[in-house]
Design an enzyme around this catalytic site. Sequence first.
Site, PDB file in Angstrom:
ATOM      1  N   LEU A 141       0.869  -1.180   0.000  1.00  0.00           N
ATOM      2  CA  LEU A 141       0.000   0.000   0.000  1.00  0.00           C
ATOM      3  C   LEU A 141       0.901   1.224   0.000  1.00  0.00           C
ATOM      4  O   LEU A 141       1.979   1.213   0.597  1.00  0.00           O
ATOM      5  CB  LEU A 141      -0.884   0.037   1.248  1.00  0.00           C
ATOM      6  CG  LEU A 141      -1.970  -1.034   1.391  1.00  0.00           C
ATOM      7  CD1 LEU A 141      -2.700  -0.849   2.727  1.00  0.00           C
ATOM      8  CD2 LEU A 141      -2.963  -0.980   0.242  1.00  0.00           C
ATOM      9  N   ASP A 142       0.447   2.310  -0.652  1.00  0.00           N
ATOM     10  CA  ASP A 142       1.191   3.566  -0.613  1.00  0.00           C
ATOM     11  C   ASP A 142       1.335   4.034   0.834  1.00  0.00           C
ATOM     12  O   ASP A 142       0.497   3.722   1.690  1.00  0.00           O
ATOM     13  CB  ASP A 142       0.444   4.675  -1.377  1.00  0.00           C
ATOM     14  CG  ASP A 142       0.301   4.372  -2.859  1.00  0.00           C
ATOM     15  OD1 ASP A 142       1.043   3.513  -3.364  1.00  0.00           O
ATOM     16  OD2 ASP A 142      -0.554   5.014  -3.498  1.00  0.00           O
ATOM     17  N   VAL A 143       2.359   4.832   1.089  1.00  0.00           N
ATOM     18  CA  VAL A 143       2.557   5.420   2.421  1.00  0.00           C
ATOM     19  C   VAL A 143       1.304   6.184   2.850  1.00  0.00           C
ATOM     20  O   VAL A 143       0.875   6.115   4.008  1.00  0.00           O
ATOM     21  CB  VAL A 143       3.781   6.366   2.417  1.00  0.00           C
ATOM     22  CG1 VAL A 143       3.853   7.161   3.716  1.00  0.00           C
ATOM     23  CG2 VAL A 143       5.070   5.571   2.224  1.00  0.00           C
ATOM     24  N   THR A 145      -1.784   5.684   1.986  1.00  0.00           N
ATOM     25  CA  THR A 145      -3.007   4.878   1.950  1.00  0.00           C
ATOM     26  C   THR A 145      -3.012   3.930   3.148  1.00  0.00           C
ATOM     27  O   THR A 145      -2.015   3.282   3.436  1.00  0.00           O
ATOM     28  CB  THR A 145      -3.096   4.062   0.645  1.00  0.00           C
ATOM     29  OG1 THR A 145      -3.078   4.950  -0.469  1.00  0.00           O
ATOM     30  CG2 THR A 145      -4.369   3.233   0.602  1.00  0.00           C
ATOM     31  N   HIS A 238      -0.178   3.460  -7.462  1.00  0.00           N
ATOM     32  CA  HIS A 238      -1.076   4.626  -7.490  1.00  0.00           C
ATOM     33  C   HIS A 238      -2.281   4.404  -8.413  1.00  0.00           C
ATOM     34  O   HIS A 238      -2.903   5.367  -8.861  1.00  0.00           O
ATOM     35  CB  HIS A 238      -0.326   5.895  -7.950  1.00  0.00           C
ATOM     36  CG  HIS A 238       0.758   6.336  -7.040  1.00  0.00           C
ATOM     37  ND1 HIS A 238       1.481   7.496  -7.261  1.00  0.00           N
ATOM     38  CD2 HIS A 238       1.272   5.780  -5.909  1.00  0.00           C
ATOM     39  CE1 HIS A 238       2.402   7.625  -6.309  1.00  0.00           C
ATOM     40  NE2 HIS A 238       2.290   6.595  -5.473  1.00  0.00           N
TER      41      HIS A 238
END
Length: 307
Positions: A141-143, A145, A238
């Site tokens: 997961l993105d930082v 998110t 993303h």
Amino acid sequence: MSDSRTMLVPEGLQGERVDAAIARLFGLSRTRAADLAADGGVAVNGSSVGKSHRVHGGDMLEVTLPSADPSPTLEVIAEPVPGMGIIHDDDDIVVVDKPVGVAAHPSVGWTGPTVLGGLAAAGYRISTSGASERQGIVSRLDVGTSGLMVVCKSERGYSLLKRAFKERRVDKTYHTLVQGLPDPLVGTVDAPIGRHPGHDYKFAVMESGKHAVTHYELIEAFRHASLLEIHLETGRTHQIRVHFSALRHPCVGDLTYGADPTLAKKLGLERQWLHAVGLGFEHPGSGDWVTFESQYPEDLQSALDRL
């Protein structure tokens, strides 16, 4: 050698501290942004400034990032991660509820907390499969998110789940708040995604990109935004943020991909409204289909309540 990035400060960030503005505009952590300012790597309208400098709409913000070592040594540092929840734990896997501001694993330029570091601090032994700094990681997961992530503890678990993610046999469910009202209310975005030609930290829909498919359905419409349920067929970096930005319905709070900073500020958001709420897959040990759920964290719930 260094990497210089420049961006105009939008009116919605008027009066913000420069470290907060950098974090939101360039997708860096607030700590990383403050460190760059302390090292003289931040300029406003051509003049070097400290982390507490207040920016104004229309300011030219320039951030200079030192070039990474061509062969950096990355290691997992055991560090407790406040707010990281353990949803499930057995011999093969551990399912984590990741807070915002935490990376999945160590990477070049990231100095903040990681999921692997948090698990190590809690005494978990993770699979040795994969690169040393991302052992056991089968998806990320993105930082910025939050939500559910699975990390493998056994070699067998890593092998089977890695293949399941690659073959798209994992049900990944997200909820996101996007600006406006998408038309149609239920639909699929099938558009390839590649690295943005002008900004190395961004991605974009482009013909030369990798195949990317996002399915969405309206949960609830509000005056300025819509709450959507998302099912990912692919897992590009993303992906949700890029696809909805391309539809001109960016995730609320996602300044990197064109969200309205005024609306984000009004809702008290300092990141994109995006949460991994559900995860389902065939358990690598038992073979049973298992599902896990995560509630909205406080900042996202608060923004929703304000709407």
